[in-house]
Enzyme design. Sequence first.
Site, PDB file in Angstrom:
ATOM      1  N   GLU A  55     -32.899  41.393 -35.457  1.00  0.00           N
ATOM      2  CA  GLU A  55     -33.053  42.175 -34.226  1.00  0.00           C
ATOM      3  C   GLU A  55     -34.355  42.961 -34.283  1.00  0.00           C
ATOM      4  O   GLU A  55     -34.767  43.415 -35.358  1.00  0.00           O
ATOM      5  CB  GLU A  55     -31.900  43.160 -34.081  1.00  0.00           C
ATOM      6  CG  GLU A  55     -30.562  42.497 -33.954  1.00  0.00           C
ATOM      7  CD  GLU A  55     -29.490  43.519 -33.662  1.00  0.00           C
ATOM      8  OE1 GLU A  55     -29.269  43.826 -32.484  1.00  0.00           O
ATOM      9  OE2 GLU A  55     -28.881  44.029 -34.622  1.00  0.00           O
ATOM     10  N   LYS A 102     -14.870  45.632 -33.022  1.00  0.00           N
ATOM     11  CA  LYS A 102     -15.298  45.675 -34.408  1.00  0.00           C
ATOM     12  C   LYS A 102     -16.044  46.986 -34.650  1.00  0.00           C
ATOM     13  O   LYS A 102     -16.583  47.528 -33.686  1.00  0.00           O
ATOM     14  CB  LYS A 102     -16.163  44.471 -34.764  1.00  0.00           C
ATOM     15  CG  LYS A 102     -17.453  44.364 -33.943  1.00  0.00           C
ATOM     16  CD  LYS A 102     -18.609  43.933 -34.768  1.00  0.00           C
ATOM     17  CE  LYS A 102     -19.275  45.084 -35.443  1.00  0.00           C
ATOM     18  NZ  LYS A 102     -20.502  45.549 -34.790  1.00  0.00           N
ATOM     19  N   HIS A 109     -19.916  38.932 -37.487  1.00  0.00           N
ATOM     20  CA  HIS A 109     -20.659  37.890 -36.763  1.00  0.00           C
ATOM     21  C   HIS A 109     -21.222  36.800 -37.681  1.00  0.00           C
ATOM     22  O   HIS A 109     -21.076  35.606 -37.418  1.00  0.00           O
ATOM     23  CB  HIS A 109     -21.821  38.508 -35.991  1.00  0.00           C
ATOM     24  CG  HIS A 109     -21.426  39.686 -35.146  1.00  0.00           C
ATOM     25  ND1 HIS A 109     -20.255  39.722 -34.431  1.00  0.00           N
ATOM     26  CD2 HIS A 109     -22.046  40.868 -34.890  1.00  0.00           C
ATOM     27  CE1 HIS A 109     -20.180  40.871 -33.772  1.00  0.00           C
ATOM     28  NE2 HIS A 109     -21.257  41.579 -34.039  1.00  0.00           N
ATOM     29  N   ASP A 147      -7.238  63.151 -23.706  1.00  0.00           N
ATOM     30  CA  ASP A 147      -7.478  63.075 -25.141  1.00  0.00           C
ATOM     31  C   ASP A 147      -6.445  62.094 -25.686  1.00  0.00           C
ATOM     32  O   ASP A 147      -5.236  62.353 -25.626  1.00  0.00           O
ATOM     33  CB  ASP A 147      -7.310  64.460 -25.780  1.00  0.00           C
ATOM     34  CG  ASP A 147      -7.587  64.413 -27.270  1.00  0.00           C
ATOM     35  OD1 ASP A 147      -7.618  63.295 -27.847  1.00  0.00           O
ATOM     36  OD2 ASP A 147      -7.776  65.488 -27.872  1.00  0.00           O
ATOM     37  N   LEU A 148      -6.923  60.973 -26.207  1.00  0.00           N
ATOM     38  CA  LEU A 148      -5.996  59.924 -26.638  1.00  0.00           C
ATOM     39  C   LEU A 148      -5.218  60.307 -27.899  1.00  0.00           C
ATOM     40  O   LEU A 148      -4.332  59.586 -28.330  1.00  0.00           O
ATOM     41  CB  LEU A 148      -6.749  58.609 -26.849  1.00  0.00           C
ATOM     42  CG  LEU A 148      -7.186  57.956 -25.530  1.00  0.00           C
ATOM     43  CD1 LEU A 148      -8.310  56.955 -25.744  1.00  0.00           C
ATOM     44  CD2 LEU A 148      -5.997  57.283 -24.848  1.00  0.00           C
ATOM     45  N   ASP A 169     -14.670  39.604 -31.948  1.00  0.00           N
ATOM     46  CA  ASP A 169     -15.980  39.432 -32.559  1.00  0.00           C
ATOM     47  C   ASP A 169     -16.809  38.789 -31.457  1.00  0.00           C
ATOM     48  O   ASP A 169     -16.634  37.594 -31.163  1.00  0.00           O
ATOM     49  CB  ASP A 169     -15.891  38.509 -33.775  1.00  0.00           C
ATOM     50  CG  ASP A 169     -17.247  38.360 -34.433  1.00  0.00           C
ATOM     51  OD1 ASP A 169     -18.252  38.240 -33.710  1.00  0.00           O
ATOM     52  OD2 ASP A 169     -17.318  38.373 -35.670  1.00  0.00           O
ATOM     53  N   HIS A 170     -17.689  39.544 -30.824  1.00  0.00           N
ATOM     54  CA  HIS A 170     -18.255  39.042 -29.568  1.00  0.00           C
ATOM     55  C   HIS A 170     -19.132  37.794 -29.770  1.00  0.00           C
ATOM     56  O   HIS A 170     -19.356  37.041 -28.836  1.00  0.00           O
ATOM     57  CB  HIS A 170     -18.978  40.151 -28.786  1.00  0.00           C
ATOM     58  CG  HIS A 170     -20.360  40.469 -29.262  1.00  0.00           C
ATOM     59  ND1 HIS A 170     -20.606  41.406 -30.219  1.00  0.00           N
ATOM     60  CD2 HIS A 170     -21.572  39.994 -28.895  1.00  0.00           C
ATOM     61  CE1 HIS A 170     -21.907  41.485 -30.430  1.00  0.00           C
ATOM     62  NE2 HIS A 170     -22.527  40.631 -29.639  1.00  0.00           N
ATOM     63  N   ARG A 223     -12.732  61.690 -22.698  1.00  0.00           N
ATOM     64  CA  ARG A 223     -12.495  63.141 -22.636  1.00  0.00           C
ATOM     65  C   ARG A 223     -13.455  63.829 -21.667  1.00  0.00           C
ATOM     66  O   ARG A 223     -13.242  64.955 -21.260  1.00  0.00           O
ATOM     67  CB  ARG A 223     -12.660  63.759 -24.029  1.00  0.00           C
ATOM     68  CG  ARG A 223     -11.555  63.399 -24.997  1.00  0.00           C
ATOM     69  CD  ARG A 223     -11.953  63.717 -26.394  1.00  0.00           C
ATOM     70  NE  ARG A 223     -13.256  63.097 -26.703  1.00  0.00           N
ATOM     71  CZ  ARG A 223     -13.866  63.180 -27.861  1.00  0.00           C
ATOM     72  NH1 ARG A 223     -13.332  63.865 -28.838  1.00  0.00           N
ATOM     73  NH2 ARG A 223     -15.039  62.597 -28.051  1.00  0.00           N
ATOM     74  N   LYS A 283     -19.948  33.708 -27.537  1.00  0.00           N
ATOM     75  CA  LYS A 283     -21.247  33.161 -27.101  1.00  0.00           C
ATOM     76  C   LYS A 283     -21.115  31.653 -26.921  1.00  0.00           C
ATOM     77  O   LYS A 283     -20.577  30.957 -27.797  1.00  0.00           O
ATOM     78  CB  LYS A 283     -22.343  33.475 -28.135  1.00  0.00           C
ATOM     79  CG  LYS A 283     -22.714  34.956 -28.174  1.00  0.00           C
ATOM     80  CD  LYS A 283     -23.842  35.215 -29.165  1.00  0.00           C
ATOM     81  CE  LYS A 283     -23.997  36.706 -29.419  1.00  0.00           C
ATOM     82  NZ  LYS A 283     -25.130  37.328 -28.802  1.00  0.00           N
TER      83      LYS A 283
END
Length: 500
Positions: A222, A154, A246, A91-92, A183-184, A48, A188
């Site tokens: 993390e 996700k 994950h 605007d979707l 799911d990244h 937008r 990997k």
Amino acid sequence: MSNNIPPTIIYIFGGSGDLAQRKLIPALFNLHLDGYLPERVAVIGIGRSELADTAFRTHLRKGVQAHSRRKEALKTHWNKFARNITYSRHDLGQDKAYKDMAAEIAALEKGWKEPANVIYYLSVAPNLAPVIVKKLHKAKLASDPKRHRMVFEKPFGHDLESARELNALLRTLFAEEQIYRIDHFLGKETVQNLLALRFANTLFEPVWNSNYIDYVQITASETVSVGNRGAYYESSGALRDMVQNHVLQMLCMIAMEAPISFAADEIRNKKLDVLQAVRRIEPGDVHQHAVRGQYGPGWLQGNKVPGYRQEKDVAPQSGVETFAALRLFVDTWRWKGVPFYVRTGKCLAEKETVITIQFKPAPDFAFPEEASHTWRPNRLTIAIAPTMDIRLRFQAKQPGPHMTLRPVDMRFDYAPDGDEDSQPEAYETLLEDVIEGNPTLFMRADQVEAAWKVIAPVMAVWASKPPVDFPNYAPGTWGPEDAEALIARDGFHWATLPES
Ligand SMILES: NC(=O)C1=CN([C@@H]2O[C@H](COP(=O)(O)OP(=O)(O)OC[C@H]3O[C@@H](n4cnc5c(N)ncnc54)[C@H](OP(=O)(O)O)[C@@H]3O)[C@@H](O)[C@H]2O)C=CC1
Ligand SMILES: O=C1O[C@H](COP(=O)(O)O)[C@@H](O)[C@H](O)[C@H]1O
């Protein structure tokens, strides 16, 4: 390679957002550098915000500069890549966006003299997904299952019910083969390598069961705080953000049975079996199987950091967890009685995603008493990221006159020269798969729902009982003390990545 791929239009819904700048465009840039993008390609960002194409490209270039492993290629290759990128302000939630897209697609196809594959990447908040898919359907923009694909970031849904609703909606509008639930972690290299490790070697499979394995641990820790993602995180928390997807996907790769082929559905079926076999945690037992935490203010790696409750867009008395640990069981013949301890959190002592498999002691120990002092159980440590290696700990004789033992490591290093950046990033692999129409590494509807089911009882109990002890861990630690107690009750400790 590039010439064989049909012309492709990649719409990034949410092109002006964080994910597009930090992950998606850097990944597409790398695919361009490696010749994996179609020759005729258009990347169109939608948002937008008011942005001219040039300003959009500059914004994306900064993202590559800051986040790509190949930033040195910017000077020579950026312009050729960027000329295929444009931005459209829409605007979707409005029909006009889709009318304009239809005209845009038709114009590109006319120029290319061929129908194009069209990918709609929903890099927007999940609550926009139902609106977008309904409008795509209404505008007939995704009517060809062979050419039109949709990528869902996700979290897929907010809980079991909303995931079911979204899946049901998608089923009424599209074919499953058009749906790519990302799911990244599955992109990997080190996660994919779990299949190679387990099923391309005869060495591990015979001992990969409850006869030989004491426990499995998965840590996805993390050091970063929630930072400016407070608005999102307040509706999520560590369980939804990391465990539902994950962490459980890694657990599936460790626990699944051998596939009979690498067909997408075969792998997905085997993973689904695992999720369905995870023992349900009864509401009354949640406190014995789950620990939550939230970081307070403190110091992390020499920097002063605010507590979670002081982050932007976070409620001052927020009960959202930034740490979660679970003790799970997979009730199959293979895994009966083997605990799977999983934990994840923000602002912890180290950034490490590590899977630890600890083996049982040998049935008899004939060595002299003093040998037992230095003996350690066999352990397979699989470092997923940022360290990427596999270490197998076994006993060796201590050189010298006596039969004493010492634990030693055999180590396979993914990046022997220490250059983890030489490996393709997860989003590269996954985007390439979407472009080529390969859904193997993506989640099927039933997998997503099964994963929500695993955490549903914990979510429900935590939601009904606001935490009384938050914040309960300091930045730079391994989380709340109760997490140690969770595993110590079974006589074990959390494993961290050993020094190299
Ligand atoms: N960022 C990350 O590290 C990760 C993000 N994700 C997921 O990716 C998705 C996107 O996240 P992220 O990029 O961080 O979010 P941002 O808030 O940074 O971006 C959201 C994007 O959506 C656009 N948008 C919102 N509403 C509309 C609308 N009505 N019409 C058109 N565009 C709209 C915004 O455009 P504008 O501001 O111009 O209006 C912006 O480009 C989310 O589902 C998130 O959960 C998943 C893993 C990691
Ligand atoms: O999906 C997410 O993942 C990241 C961690 O991913 P990694 O590849 O950097 O390990 C996490 O920070 C984020 O909160 C979550 O949404």
